[in-house]
Write a protein that holds these residues in place. Structure first.
Motif, mmCIF file in Angstrom:
data_model
loop_
_atom_site.group_PDB
_atom_site.id
_atom_site.type_symbol
_atom_site.label_atom_id
_atom_site.label_comp_id
_atom_site.label_asym_id
_atom_site.label_seq_id
_atom_site.Cartn_x
_atom_site.Cartn_y
_atom_site.Cartn_z
ATOM 1 N N CYS A 35 0.846 -1.192 0.000
ATOM 2 C CA CYS A 35 0.000 0.000 0.000
ATOM 3 C C CYS A 35 0.880 1.240 0.000
ATOM 4 C CB CYS A 35 -0.887 -0.010 1.245
ATOM 5 S SG CYS A 35 -2.055 1.359 1.350
ATOM 6 N N LYS A 143 -8.242 -6.302 -3.102
ATOM 7 C CA LYS A 143 -8.054 -6.265 -4.547
ATOM 8 C C LYS A 143 -8.485 -7.533 -5.255
ATOM 9 C CE LYS A 143 -3.988 -3.265 -3.935
ATOM 10 N NZ LYS A 143 -4.097 -3.235 -2.452
ATOM 11 N N ARG A 144 -8.258 -8.680 -4.597
ATOM 12 C CA ARG A 144 -8.519 -9.954 -5.260
ATOM 13 C C ARG A 144 -8.704 -11.035 -4.204
ATOM 14 N NH1 ARG A 144 -7.540 -11.768 -10.433
ATOM 15 N NH2 ARG A 144 -7.096 -13.998 -10.704
ATOM 16 N N TYR A 162 0.634 -6.805 -13.851
ATOM 17 C CA TYR A 162 1.053 -5.857 -12.826
ATOM 18 C C TYR A 162 1.430 -6.559 -11.523
ATOM 19 C CZ TYR A 162 -0.666 -1.958 -15.656
ATOM 20 O OH TYR A 162 -0.860 -1.038 -16.652
ATOM 21 N N GLY A 164 2.854 -5.508 -7.501
ATOM 22 C CA GLY A 164 3.113 -4.458 -6.522
ATOM 23 C C GLY A 164 4.128 -4.912 -5.488
ATOM 24 N N LEU A 203 4.867 -0.143 -8.505
ATOM 25 C CA LEU A 203 4.134 -0.999 -9.425
ATOM 26 C C LEU A 203 5.028 -1.302 -10.616
ATOM 27 C CD1 LEU A 203 1.199 -2.188 -9.863
ATOM 28 C CD2 LEU A 203 0.865 -0.277 -11.451
ATOM 29 N N ILE A 245 2.718 -8.471 -4.260
ATOM 30 C CA ILE A 245 1.426 -8.991 -4.708
ATOM 31 C C ILE A 245 1.409 -8.973 -6.230
ATOM 32 C CG2 ILE A 245 0.077 -8.369 -2.666
ATOM 33 C CD1 ILE A 245 -0.934 -5.920 -4.234
ATOM 34 N N SER A 246 0.836 -10.011 -6.824
ATOM 35 C CA SER A 246 0.724 -10.089 -8.280
ATOM 36 C C SER A 246 -0.741 -9.966 -8.689
ATOM 37 C CB SER A 246 1.304 -11.422 -8.773
ATOM 38 O OG SER A 246 0.607 -12.506 -8.193
ATOM 39 N N VAL A 248 -2.375 -7.544 -9.968
ATOM 40 C CA VAL A 248 -3.034 -6.286 -9.602
ATOM 41 C C VAL A 248 -3.884 -5.853 -10.800
ATOM 42 C CG1 VAL A 248 -2.706 -3.909 -8.857
ATOM 43 C CG2 VAL A 248 -1.095 -5.678 -8.126
ATOM 44 N N ASN A 249 -5.179 -5.767 -10.600
ATOM 45 C CA ASN A 249 -6.117 -5.600 -11.709
ATOM 46 C C ASN A 249 -6.906 -4.301 -11.567
ATOM 47 O OD1 ASN A 249 -8.393 -5.945 -13.523
ATOM 48 N ND2 ASN A 249 -7.900 -8.121 -13.569
ATOM 49 N N ASP A 265 -11.241 -1.585 -2.086
ATOM 50 C CA ASP A 265 -10.678 -2.116 -3.331
ATOM 51 C C ASP A 265 -11.553 -3.195 -3.952
ATOM 52 O OD1 ASP A 265 -8.507 -0.437 -3.189
ATOM 53 O OD2 ASP A 265 -7.134 -1.930 -2.375
ATOM 54 N N LEU A 269 -10.435 -0.317 -7.927
ATOM 55 C CA LEU A 269 -9.035 -0.063 -7.586
ATOM 56 C C LEU A 269 -8.499 1.083 -8.433
ATOM 57 C CD1 LEU A 269 -6.599 -1.084 -5.916
ATOM 58 C CD2 LEU A 269 -6.094 -2.647 -7.795
#
Length: 364
Positions: A35, A143-144, A162, A164, A203, A245-246, A248-249, A265, A269
């Motif tokens: 974050c 996020k997911r 993406y 992070g 990112l 983290i992978s 990221v959408n 999120d 996002l």
């Protein structure tokens, strides 16, 4: 469902309104999250009203912004509204303690396996098979989540490149500044948080990870092509192993799915280039708690609650999300980032306006 900023703020707000609230979180506080850890002051009055502004944690007051191109060209401006820097590790735990004192019931180290809606009531099922009945469910699982798949959300099956990364450093860095530095294929944010640590969050893409093989090499050989990041890494000491983290959408999401109200999120996002994801999560909780209260007081129907939430959520955030998407395409690319920052450095009023557009109005 979910105990990040949106889930915790919803829990506090609804508990203060007199409702029984259960919050289910898969981890145990405190814990770090990937974050940017900057929050605009747009939500400060709302947090103060909830007794949830973390004054005792001594958050850093931030009122300056700068952005650099890949070549190191800087554009900067003051921020009219400003904000504060605080780690998710400290802030989420602060909100958890506030909610606990108010009587919110927590189920930690617990994962929801399914949520269904029938006969105007939800059934929430945990991984251990335990079930709960409730009239309202708020999805604040970030996020997911596997719940996105369970709910058949469209974005879940769309893969992205993406990635992070975040960690904290001991470093010489201004207390009042949030900086955004471009590098090829991405960008990196720096800002001070409590305990005089500097949060670094960036990112990038899976392509960069495959090219370099390790985070240390990515930072020393790739990010450091930007002279400002090179200088930072040369004089900084990492405080903990970086978090990654992978997937990221940034695809659009619905704010209501199968009657579940999505918050934070889980509802949408924003591109990190615009920052303010933390403030948006808190603001979304304010909107969500308001419509839930109206429904539970039987002033509006469930359909009216869902429609009102979708409308108010869109009014608050759609422009900012679209603005972030438009700006995203300009940066992380040598020619466009250099051109963009050159223009912004010559016209500081334009940069100031862009920063204002990424912030909302004060949430009272």
């Amino acid at each position: 469902m979910g105990g990040g900023l949106a889930g915790l703020t919803n829990a506090i707000d609804l508990r203060l309104r007199g409702y029984d609230v259960m919050l289910i979180e898969k981890k145990e506080y405190p814990f770090h999250k990937v974050c940017g850890e900057y929050i605009s002051n747009e939500v400060k009055p709302y947090l103060q009203r909830l007794g949830a502004f973390p004054e005792t944690l001594q958050p850093k007051s931030i009122n300056r912004f700068e952005i650099s191109s890949l070549s190191g060209k800087i554009a900067s401006c003051s921020m009219k509204m400003g904000g504060f820097g605080i780690s998710r590790y400290a802030f989420d735990n602060f909100l958890f303690e506030r909610a606990s004192k108010l009587g919110v019931r927590f189920m930690l180290n617990t994962t929801v396996s399914d949520v269904s809606f029938e006969n105007d009531e939800f059934t929430v099922t945990l991984m251990n098979g335990e079930t709960f009945k409730t009239p309202v469910v708020i999805g604040a699982f970030g996020k997911r989540s596997i719940l996105d798949k369970k709910l058949g959300r469209e974005f879940f099956n769309r893969k992205t490149d993406y990635v992070g990364v975040k960690h904290h450093f001991k470093a010489d860095f201004p207390d009042d500044l949030v900086a955004l530095h471009n590098f090829e294929g991405g960008y990196c944010g720096l800002s001070r948080v409590e305990n005089n640590h500097v949060n670094l969050c960036y990112l990038t893409t899976t392509k960069v990870f495959k090219q370099y093989g390790s985070i240390q090499d990515i930072e020393e050989k790739h990010l450091s092509q930007n002279p400002h990041l090179k200088k930072f890494f040369e004089n900084a000491e990492s405080e903990f192993e970086p978090l990654v983290i992978s997937q990221v959408n940034f695809m659009p999401k619905k704010s209501v799915e199968n009657h579940v109200l999505m918050s934070g999120d889980a509802a949408g996002l924003i591109h990190p280039l615009c920052g303010n994801g933390m403030a948006m999560a808190i603001h979304s909780a304010k909107i969500c708690s308001g419509v839930v209260d109206a429904f539970l007081q039987q002033r509006i129907s469930r359909k009216e609650m869902e429609n009102r939430y979708e409308q108010e959520w869109g009014q608050a955030f759609n422009f900012r999300l679209n603005f972030g998407k438009a700006v995203q395409g300009m940066f992380g690319k040598p020619v466009l980032s250099n051109l963009g920052v050159n223009v912004l450095s010559k016209f500081p009023g334009l940069l100031n306006k862009a920063v204002q557009l990424s912030h909302g109005k004060q949430v009272l």
